[in-house]
Design a protein around this motif. Structure first.
Motif, PDB file in Angstrom:
ATOM      1  N   VAL A 180       0.781  -1.003  -0.165  1.00 52.32           N
ATOM      2  CA  VAL A 180      -0.129   0.212   0.021  1.00 52.32           C
ATOM      3  C   VAL A 180       1.091   1.193   0.017  1.00 52.32           C
ATOM      4  CG1 VAL A 180      -1.812   1.228   1.407  1.00 52.32           C
ATOM      5  CG2 VAL A 180      -1.783  -1.151   1.203  1.00 52.32           C
ATOM      6  N   LYS A 181       0.923   1.594  -1.249  1.00 54.41           N
ATOM      7  CA  LYS A 181       1.913   2.884  -1.167  1.00 54.41           C
ATOM      8  C   LYS A 181       1.831   3.995  -0.292  1.00 54.41           C
ATOM      9  CE  LYS A 181       4.050   0.422  -4.493  1.00 54.41           C
ATOM     10  NZ  LYS A 181       5.335  -0.048  -4.177  1.00 54.41           N
ATOM     11  N   GLU A 182       0.581   4.296  -0.292  1.00 59.48           N
ATOM     12  CA  GLU A 182       0.354   5.594   0.766  1.00 59.48           C
ATOM     13  C   GLU A 182       0.118   5.304   2.205  1.00 59.48           C
ATOM     14  OE1 GLU A 182      -1.854   8.761  -2.243  1.00 59.48           O
ATOM     15  OE2 GLU A 182      -3.116   7.105  -1.289  1.00 59.48           O
ATOM     16  N   ALA A 183       0.670   4.104   2.461  1.00 61.68           N
ATOM     17  CA  ALA A 183       0.435   3.609   4.077  1.00 61.68           C
ATOM     18  C   ALA A 183       1.939   3.470   4.573  1.00 61.68           C
ATOM     19  CB  ALA A 183      -0.641   2.651   4.042  1.00 61.68           C
ATOM     20  N   ARG A 184       2.024   3.465   6.123  1.00 63.14           N
ATOM     21  CA  ARG A 184       3.560   3.051   6.349  1.00 63.14           C
ATOM     22  C   ARG A 184       2.778   2.323   7.939  1.00 63.14           C
ATOM     23  NH1 ARG A 184       7.234   6.000   9.655  1.00 63.14           N
ATOM     24  NH2 ARG A 184       5.930   7.967   9.078  1.00 63.14           N
ATOM     25  N   LEU A 185       3.253   1.462   8.173  1.00 67.21           N
ATOM     26  CA  LEU A 185       3.131   0.547   9.513  1.00 67.21           C
ATOM     27  C   LEU A 185       4.209   1.339  10.692  1.00 67.21           C
ATOM     28  CD1 LEU A 185       1.299  -1.389  11.186  1.00 67.21           C
ATOM     29  CD2 LEU A 185       2.939  -3.022  10.766  1.00 67.21           C
ATOM     30  N   CYS A 186       3.395   1.882  11.565  1.00 67.91           N
ATOM     31  CA  CYS A 186       4.353   2.541  12.553  1.00 67.91           C
ATOM     32  C   CYS A 186       4.115   1.994  14.008  1.00 67.91           C
ATOM     33  CB  CYS A 186       3.951   3.849  12.674  1.00 67.91           C
ATOM     34  SG  CYS A 186       4.278   4.880  11.110  1.00 67.91           S
ATOM     35  N   ALA A 187       2.873   1.358  14.219  1.00 67.53           N
ATOM     36  CA  ALA A 187       2.710   0.748  15.540  1.00 67.53           C
ATOM     37  C   ALA A 187       1.895  -0.566  15.461  1.00 67.53           C
ATOM     38  CB  ALA A 187       2.432   1.761  16.494  1.00 67.53           C
ATOM     39  N   VAL A 188       2.050  -1.333  16.398  1.00 65.70           N
ATOM     40  CA  VAL A 188       1.107  -2.593  16.537  1.00 65.70           C
ATOM     41  C   VAL A 188       0.894  -2.576  18.189  1.00 65.70           C
ATOM     42  CG1 VAL A 188       2.038  -3.752  14.547  1.00 65.70           C
ATOM     43  CG2 VAL A 188       2.953  -4.107  16.801  1.00 65.70           C
ATOM     44  N   CYS A 189      -0.191  -3.365  18.133  1.00 66.65           N
ATOM     45  CA  CYS A 189      -0.613  -3.509  19.706  1.00 66.65           C
ATOM     46  C   CYS A 189      -1.324  -4.792  20.217  1.00 66.65           C
ATOM     47  CB  CYS A 189      -1.579  -2.400  20.236  1.00 66.65           C
ATOM     48  SG  CYS A 189      -2.300  -2.582  21.969  1.00 66.65           S
ATOM     49  N   ASP A 190      -0.449  -5.542  21.005  1.00 64.54           N
ATOM     50  CA  ASP A 190      -1.204  -6.670  21.330  1.00 64.54           C
ATOM     51  C   ASP A 190      -1.124  -7.062  22.752  1.00 64.54           C
ATOM     52  OD1 ASP A 190      -1.908  -9.644  19.378  1.00 64.54           O
ATOM     53  OD2 ASP A 190      -1.660  -9.898  21.757  1.00 64.54           O
ATOM     54  N   ASN A 191      -2.254  -7.144  23.439  1.00 63.77           N
ATOM     55  CA  ASN A 191      -2.181  -7.310  24.968  1.00 63.77           C
ATOM     56  C   ASN A 191      -1.826  -8.650  25.397  1.00 63.77           C
ATOM     57  OD1 ASN A 191      -4.613  -9.032  24.688  1.00 63.77           O
ATOM     58  ND2 ASN A 191      -6.174  -7.667  25.485  1.00 63.77           N
ATOM     59  N   ASP A 192      -1.611  -9.681  24.621  1.00 64.99           N
ATOM     60  CA  ASP A 192      -0.866 -10.930  24.912  1.00 64.99           C
ATOM     61  C   ASP A 192       0.488 -10.926  25.119  1.00 64.99           C
ATOM     62  OD1 ASP A 192       0.035 -13.458  25.515  1.00 64.99           O
ATOM     63  OD2 ASP A 192      -1.393 -14.466  23.917  1.00 64.99           O
ATOM     64  N   LEU A 193       1.291 -10.625  25.966  1.00 66.40           N
ATOM     65  CA  LEU A 193       2.617 -10.403  26.327  1.00 66.40           C
ATOM     66  C   LEU A 193       3.521 -11.522  25.905  1.00 66.40           C
ATOM     67  CD1 LEU A 193       2.662  -8.398  29.889  1.00 66.40           C
ATOM     68  CD2 LEU A 193       2.726  -7.274  27.475  1.00 66.40           C
ATOM     69  N   THR A 194       2.801 -12.963  25.982  1.00 64.85           N
ATOM     70  CA  THR A 194       3.479 -14.005  25.608  1.00 64.85           C
ATOM     71  C   THR A 194       4.041 -13.907  24.017  1.00 64.85           C
ATOM     72  OG1 THR A 194       1.516 -15.350  25.238  1.00 64.85           O
ATOM     73  CG2 THR A 194       2.325 -15.096  27.714  1.00 64.85           C
ATOM     74  N   ARG A 195       3.231 -13.409  23.334  1.00 65.06           N
ATOM     75  CA  ARG A 195       3.211 -13.146  22.110  1.00 65.06           C
ATOM     76  C   ARG A 195       4.108 -12.033  21.585  1.00 65.06           C
ATOM     77  NH1 ARG A 195       0.087 -12.373  18.296  1.00 65.06           N
ATOM     78  NH2 ARG A 195       1.244 -13.994  17.015  1.00 65.06           N
ATOM     79  N   HIS A 196       4.917 -11.266  22.393  1.00 64.89           N
ATOM     80  CA  HIS A 196       5.372  -9.903  21.850  1.00 64.89           C
ATOM     81  C   HIS A 196       6.550 -10.280  21.292  1.00 64.89           C
ATOM     82  CE1 HIS A 196       3.307  -6.202  24.000  1.00 64.89           C
ATOM     83  NE2 HIS A 196       2.499  -7.312  23.461  1.00 64.89           N
ATOM     84  N   ASP A 197       7.346 -11.441  21.537  1.00 66.86           N
ATOM     85  CA  ASP A 197       8.676 -11.743  20.864  1.00 66.86           C
ATOM     86  C   ASP A 197       8.456 -11.894  19.600  1.00 66.86           C
ATOM     87  OD1 ASP A 197      10.302 -11.328  23.339  1.00 66.86           O
ATOM     88  OD2 ASP A 197      10.329 -13.579  23.882  1.00 66.86           O
ATOM     89  N   ALA A 198       7.377 -13.016  19.364  1.00 61.53           N
ATOM     90  CA  ALA A 198       6.783 -13.364  17.825  1.00 61.53           C
ATOM     91  C   ALA A 198       6.557 -11.887  17.162  1.00 61.53           C
ATOM     92  CB  ALA A 198       5.970 -14.387  18.162  1.00 61.53           C
ATOM     93  N   ILE A 199       5.835 -11.292  17.877  1.00 65.86           N
ATOM     94  CA  ILE A 199       5.303  -9.874  17.031  1.00 65.86           C
ATOM     95  C   ILE A 199       6.468  -8.944  16.460  1.00 65.86           C
ATOM     96  CG2 ILE A 199       4.037  -7.826  17.373  1.00 65.86           C
ATOM     97  CD1 ILE A 199       2.009  -9.415  18.831  1.00 65.86           C
ATOM     98  N   ARG A 200       7.644  -9.048  17.423  1.00 64.70           N
ATOM     99  CA  ARG A 200       8.778  -8.120  17.394  1.00 64.70           C
ATOM    100  C   ARG A 200       9.572  -8.911  16.053  1.00 64.70           C
ATOM    101  NH1 ARG A 200       9.535  -3.550  17.211  1.00 64.70           N
ATOM    102  NH2 ARG A 200       9.192  -3.317  19.542  1.00 64.70           N
ATOM    103  N   ALA A 201       9.500 -10.140  16.173  1.00 63.58           N
ATOM    104  CA  ALA A 201      10.172 -10.693  15.034  1.00 63.58           C
ATOM    105  C   ALA A 201       9.458 -10.453  13.572  1.00 63.58           C
ATOM    106  CB  ALA A 201      10.456 -12.295  15.295  1.00 63.58           C
ATOM    107  N   LEU A 202       8.253 -10.442  13.910  1.00 61.43           N
ATOM    108  CA  LEU A 202       7.429 -10.090  12.575  1.00 61.43           C
ATOM    109  C   LEU A 202       7.606  -8.673  12.165  1.00 61.43           C
ATOM    110  CD1 LEU A 202       5.303 -10.682  10.399  1.00 61.43           C
ATOM    111  CD2 LEU A 202       3.514 -10.013  12.111  1.00 61.43           C
ATOM    112  N   VAL A 203       7.494  -7.622  13.149  1.00 56.18           N
ATOM    113  CA  VAL A 203       7.389  -6.383  12.574  1.00 56.18           C
ATOM    114  C   VAL A 203       8.813  -5.517  12.537  1.00 56.18           C
ATOM    115  CG1 VAL A 203       5.107  -6.183  13.288  1.00 56.18           C
ATOM    116  CG2 VAL A 203       6.984  -5.400  14.777  1.00 56.18           C
ATOM    117  N   GLY A 204       9.713  -6.273  13.159  1.00 59.17           N
ATOM    118  CA  GLY A 204      11.138  -5.607  13.226  1.00 59.17           C
ATOM    119  C   GLY A 204      11.310  -4.454  14.128  1.00 59.17           C
ATOM    120  N   GLU A 205      12.303  -3.851  14.305  1.00 60.07           N
ATOM    121  CA  GLU A 205      12.670  -2.692  15.495  1.00 60.07           C
ATOM    122  C   GLU A 205      12.107  -1.347  15.032  1.00 60.07           C
ATOM    123  OE1 GLU A 205      13.925  -3.616  18.428  1.00 60.07           O
ATOM    124  OE2 GLU A 205      14.316  -5.806  17.536  1.00 60.07           O
ATOM    125  N   GLN A 206      11.746  -1.332  13.736  1.00 64.35           N
ATOM    126  CA  GLN A 206      11.422   0.115  13.467  1.00 64.35           C
ATOM    127  C   GLN A 206       9.903   0.567  13.995  1.00 64.35           C
ATOM    128  OE1 GLN A 206      13.754   2.340  12.355  1.00 64.35           O
ATOM    129  NE2 GLN A 206      14.833   0.481  12.868  1.00 64.35           N
TER     130      GLN A 206
END
Length: 384
Positions: free
Chosen positions: A27-53
């Motif tokens: 989507v050329k006119e979009a940028r993913l800047c933040a994500v949110c999930d209240n399941d802390l046990t999944r945060h490592d997997a989410i971080r691996a998906l979205v990267g550090e930026q």
């Protein structure tokens, strides 16, 4: 603003799909800047998906107040859609909600009012609407080419789901966690398209089977019959327990018939309307001359990023939405009516009695049983 800064609330099965295409720049006119999930046990997997930026939050309000995003995709379990969508709207955040908009129509009515009061763009992820096959069917109907609609039939049984699918999450297929089964989880697109193409019926009689083929609380098989103001009829058949499945939409009108199946559109055009032929024909047997007409369509496409691209155009330039959030109440009205008809063993007239529906739903929620399962994220990339 030349690009819309997006956040995603809920990075499970479908939230991960949205994250991937945004990160890939589809989507050329979009940028993913933040994500949110209240399941802390999944945060490592989410971080691996979205990267550090991409900023990762555990609380939706914190993300909405961070100043990092202009728009949000709400991709949580169904019951949370209205609350989180309205929270975003009240923070001035443009909101794109996954289907269904809510579990019962009173929720969605409140969402629509909130969007109007907050003056934000509100869309729903009905990513089947841009599909060229259904776009062409709508054109045939709206242009009058098919004539007055007489009958519609949708057999949508290619939703095969094994018991392991339902065991992958404690909220799945429970009245407390999901508020419905195949109608709420798999069929929102078809119910939306059905009403989008042929309009809303005036009454519905449905037969839902609850836990007939799967060990679940909610409906896994449905047959529904609808009647329309002009005398037209409709039938909707669906299940998660049939293989091989079928996806066949058939609409018959006064001037012909259209069928969508196997990714193809077939159209039979009457040279003379059935009404006119019947009025003049005096020879007993006979019927109007009929041609099967080839209608070119673009390749089938139901990618989620098409809706998100259109949503960005609405935010940035005020272009009309393909799937306005305000229309999310219609398909949900159909599924609510099918539930209510089964629960009361009677016809349901539209608009439904929202208070009665909610009372019936709450009675089932009160008896809903928590599942003792470990939640797993499934690959939803091939689903709608």
């Amino acid at each position: 603003m030349d690009r819309v800064r997006f956040g995603i609330i809920g990075v499970g099965n479908i939230g991960s799909v949205h994250a991937r295409y945004l990160l890939a720049g589809q989507v050329k006119e979009a940028r993913l800047c933040a994500v949110c999930d209240n399941d802390l046990t999944r945060h490592d997997a989410i971080r691996a998906l979205v990267g550090e930026q991409v900023e990762l939050f555990s609380d939706a309000r914190d993300m909405l107040e961070s100043g990092l995003i202009d728009a949000v995709i709400v991709a949580t379990p169904h019951y949370a859609h209205p609350e989180l969508s309205m929270l975003a709207m009240r923070h001035g955040i443009h909101t794109l909600c996954e289907k269904p908009a809510g579990v019962y129509t009173a929720q969605v009515r409140e969402m629509n009012q909130c969007a109007a009061e907050c003056d934000v763009v509100f869309g729903i992820m009905y990513n089947q609407r841009p599909n060229p096959l259904y776009q062409k069917v709508k054109d045939l109907i709206d242009s009058g080419e098919l004539g007055e609609i007489r009958r519609s039939t949708w057999i949508i049984t290619n939703w095969y789901r094994s018991q392991s699918y339902y065991n992958s999450g404690g909220w799945r297929a429970t009245w407390k966690g999901e508020g419905g089964g195949v109608l709420l989880n798999q069929d929102p697109h078809q119910l939306d398209l059905w009403q989008w193409l042929v309009g809303m019926p005036v009454r519905v009689r449905a037969f839902c089977q609850f836990g007939q083929r799967r060990q679940i609380e909610v409906e896994d098989t449905v047959t529904a019959y609808a009647e329309y103001a002009n005398g037209a009829t409709g039938v909707f058949i669906t299940t998660v327990a049939e293989t091989p499945g079928t996806n066949r939409l058939e609409i018959a009108g006064d001037r012909g018939k259209v069928v969508v199946e196997d990714g193809k559109l077939r159209y039979w055009r009457l040279r003379e309307s059935e009404t006119e032929f019947n009025a003049r024909w005096q020879n007993g047997f006979g019927e109007p001359e009929c041609w099967e007409v080839h209608i070119p369509t673009a390749p089938e496409c139901s990618d989620h990023h098409v809706i998100t691209t259109n949503f960005c155009a609405a935010v940035l330039r005020g272009e009309p939405l393909i799937a306005p959030g305000v229309e999310g109440i219609r398909g949900l009205t159909l599924s609510n009516a099918m539930h209510l008809s089964t629960w009361t063993d009677a016809w349901v007239t539209l608009p439904i009695d929202e208070k009665h529906y909610l009372e019936c739903l709450q009675a089932r929620i009160a008896q809903s049983v928590d599942k003792n399962v470990t939640s797993r994220t499934l690959d939803a990339s091939g689903t709608w």
